[in-house]
Scaffold this motif. Sequence first.
Motif, PDB file in Angstrom:
ATOM      1  N   LEU A  93     -73.359  86.013 -86.410  1.00  0.00           N
ATOM      2  CA  LEU A  93     -72.653  85.454 -85.693  1.00  0.00           C
ATOM      3  C   LEU A  93     -73.496  84.657 -84.974  1.00  0.00           C
ATOM      4  O   LEU A  93     -72.503  83.978 -84.359  1.00  0.00           O
ATOM      5  N   ALA A  94     -74.077  84.020 -85.456  1.00  0.00           N
ATOM      6  CA  ALA A  94     -75.344  82.895 -85.435  1.00  0.00           C
ATOM      7  C   ALA A  94     -74.217  81.458 -85.633  1.00  0.00           C
ATOM      8  O   ALA A  94     -74.368  80.190 -85.110  1.00  0.00           O
ATOM      9  N   LEU A  95     -73.556  81.686 -87.420  1.00  0.00           N
ATOM     10  CA  LEU A  95     -72.729  80.609 -87.834  1.00  0.00           C
ATOM     11  C   LEU A  95     -71.676  80.638 -87.037  1.00  0.00           C
ATOM     12  O   LEU A  95     -71.139  79.324 -86.826  1.00  0.00           O
ATOM     13  N   LYS A  96     -71.217  81.771 -86.353  1.00  0.00           N
ATOM     14  CA  LYS A  96     -69.713  81.197 -85.732  1.00  0.00           C
ATOM     15  C   LYS A  96     -69.887  80.820 -84.431  1.00  0.00           C
ATOM     16  O   LYS A  96     -69.621  80.125 -84.633  1.00  0.00           O
ATOM     17  N   ALA A  97     -70.822  81.239 -84.193  1.00  0.00           N
ATOM     18  CA  ALA A  97     -71.212  80.395 -82.781  1.00  0.00           C
ATOM     19  C   ALA A  97     -71.650  78.643 -82.912  1.00  0.00           C
ATOM     20  O   ALA A  97     -71.324  78.057 -82.505  1.00  0.00           O
ATOM     21  N   LYS A  98     -72.247  78.597 -83.719  1.00  0.00           N
ATOM     22  CA  LYS A  98     -72.119  77.228 -84.181  1.00  0.00           C
ATOM     23  C   LYS A  98     -70.992  76.366 -85.106  1.00  0.00           C
ATOM     24  O   LYS A  98     -70.674  75.196 -84.504  1.00  0.00           O
ATOM     25  N   GLU A  99     -70.304  77.178 -85.487  1.00  0.00           N
ATOM     26  CA  GLU A  99     -68.996  76.194 -85.437  1.00  0.00           C
ATOM     27  C   GLU A  99     -68.350  76.404 -84.511  1.00  0.00           C
ATOM     28  O   GLU A  99     -67.565  75.091 -84.263  1.00  0.00           O
ATOM     29  N   ARG A 100     -68.697  77.274 -83.493  1.00  0.00           N
ATOM     30  CA  ARG A 100     -67.355  77.049 -82.097  1.00  0.00           C
ATOM     31  C   ARG A 100     -68.136  75.836 -81.723  1.00  0.00           C
ATOM     32  O   ARG A 100     -67.471  74.836 -80.725  1.00  0.00           O
ATOM     33  N   ALA A 101     -69.867  75.349 -81.193  1.00  0.00           N
ATOM     34  CA  ALA A 101     -70.102  73.994 -81.307  1.00  0.00           C
ATOM     35  C   ALA A 101     -69.389  73.261 -82.023  1.00  0.00           C
ATOM     36  O   ALA A 101     -69.134  72.010 -80.941  1.00  0.00           O
ATOM     37  N   ASP A 102     -69.442  72.973 -83.070  1.00  0.00           N
ATOM     38  CA  ASP A 102     -69.505  71.905 -83.448  1.00  0.00           C
ATOM     39  C   ASP A 102     -67.763  71.484 -83.379  1.00  0.00           C
ATOM     40  O   ASP A 102     -67.399  70.282 -83.224  1.00  0.00           O
ATOM     41  N   LYS A 103     -66.881  73.078 -83.349  1.00  0.00           N
ATOM     42  CA  LYS A 103     -65.694  72.629 -82.621  1.00  0.00           C
ATOM     43  C   LYS A 103     -65.514  71.997 -81.319  1.00  0.00           C
ATOM     44  O   LYS A 103     -64.518  70.793 -80.999  1.00  0.00           O
ATOM     45  N   ARG A 104     -66.074  72.095 -80.303  1.00  0.00           N
ATOM     46  CA  ARG A 104     -66.288  70.630 -79.420  1.00  0.00           C
ATOM     47  C   ARG A 104     -66.768  70.147 -79.275  1.00  0.00           C
ATOM     48  O   ARG A 104     -67.012  68.830 -78.099  1.00  0.00           O
ATOM     49  N   ASP A 105     -67.687  69.904 -80.015  1.00  0.00           N
ATOM     50  CA  ASP A 105     -67.900  68.490 -80.436  1.00  0.00           C
ATOM     51  C   ASP A 105     -67.396  66.929 -80.458  1.00  0.00           C
ATOM     52  O   ASP A 105     -67.287  67.019 -82.306  1.00  0.00           O
ATOM     53  N   ASP A 106     -66.540  67.206 -80.472  1.00  0.00           N
ATOM     54  CA  ASP A 106     -65.566  66.272 -80.431  1.00  0.00           C
ATOM     55  C   ASP A 106     -65.799  64.341 -80.251  1.00  0.00           C
ATOM     56  O   ASP A 106     -65.739  64.651 -79.210  1.00  0.00           O
ATOM     57  N   PRO A 107     -65.980  63.891 -81.416  1.00  0.00           N
ATOM     58  CA  PRO A 107     -66.466  62.376 -81.241  1.00  0.00           C
ATOM     59  C   PRO A 107     -64.885  61.177 -80.537  1.00  0.00           C
ATOM     60  O   PRO A 107     -65.774  60.578 -79.633  1.00  0.00           O
ATOM     61  N   ILE A 108     -63.624  62.101 -80.297  1.00  0.00           N
ATOM     62  CA  ILE A 108     -63.383  61.048 -79.873  1.00  0.00           C
ATOM     63  C   ILE A 108     -63.173  61.247 -78.266  1.00  0.00           C
ATOM     64  O   ILE A 108     -62.994  60.752 -77.501  1.00  0.00           O
TER      65      ILE A 108
END
Length: 143
Positions: A93-108
């Motif tokens: 669950l923690a890894l899935k949460a981190k992945e969701r956060a990474d998806k929201r972190d859009d550099p563009i």
Amino acid sequence: MSDEEPQEEVWTFGGSRVSSDGKRVHAWIDPNGVPLLYAAKGTYAIGSLYKVKVLRKGERTTRYGEPQYTGERTSEEFREGLWAEHKAAEATLALKAKERADKRDDPIEDAIDKLAYLISTVPVSQRTNLRAYVISRLMKASK
């Protein structure tokens, strides 16, 4: 067991698990050793026993009210296994949460947001020229 009104059973709390759609659920082990998954509500002690009101209709088991702690727990061996499953689920669950956060972190998008903010700080009469400059720079970079 009656199909008409809830009956009391003693269940073991099994900790967190990951549902088929990737969400946190709680595992409860019924007296027959069958793990049942329910929405994660409340905080309970893994491997401890709880009085639970349930209504069984065919394959469906519905839990009613709040489970009540009995003051007892399962064997250490069984409890350790439940903890291991819980920890594995929590890590997933923690890894899935981190992945969701990474998806929201859009550099563009971050760069555009910063540029939009900077443009908003320039006097209105000069914004058109700044926009033209930004577009010109972007066009040069794409050659």
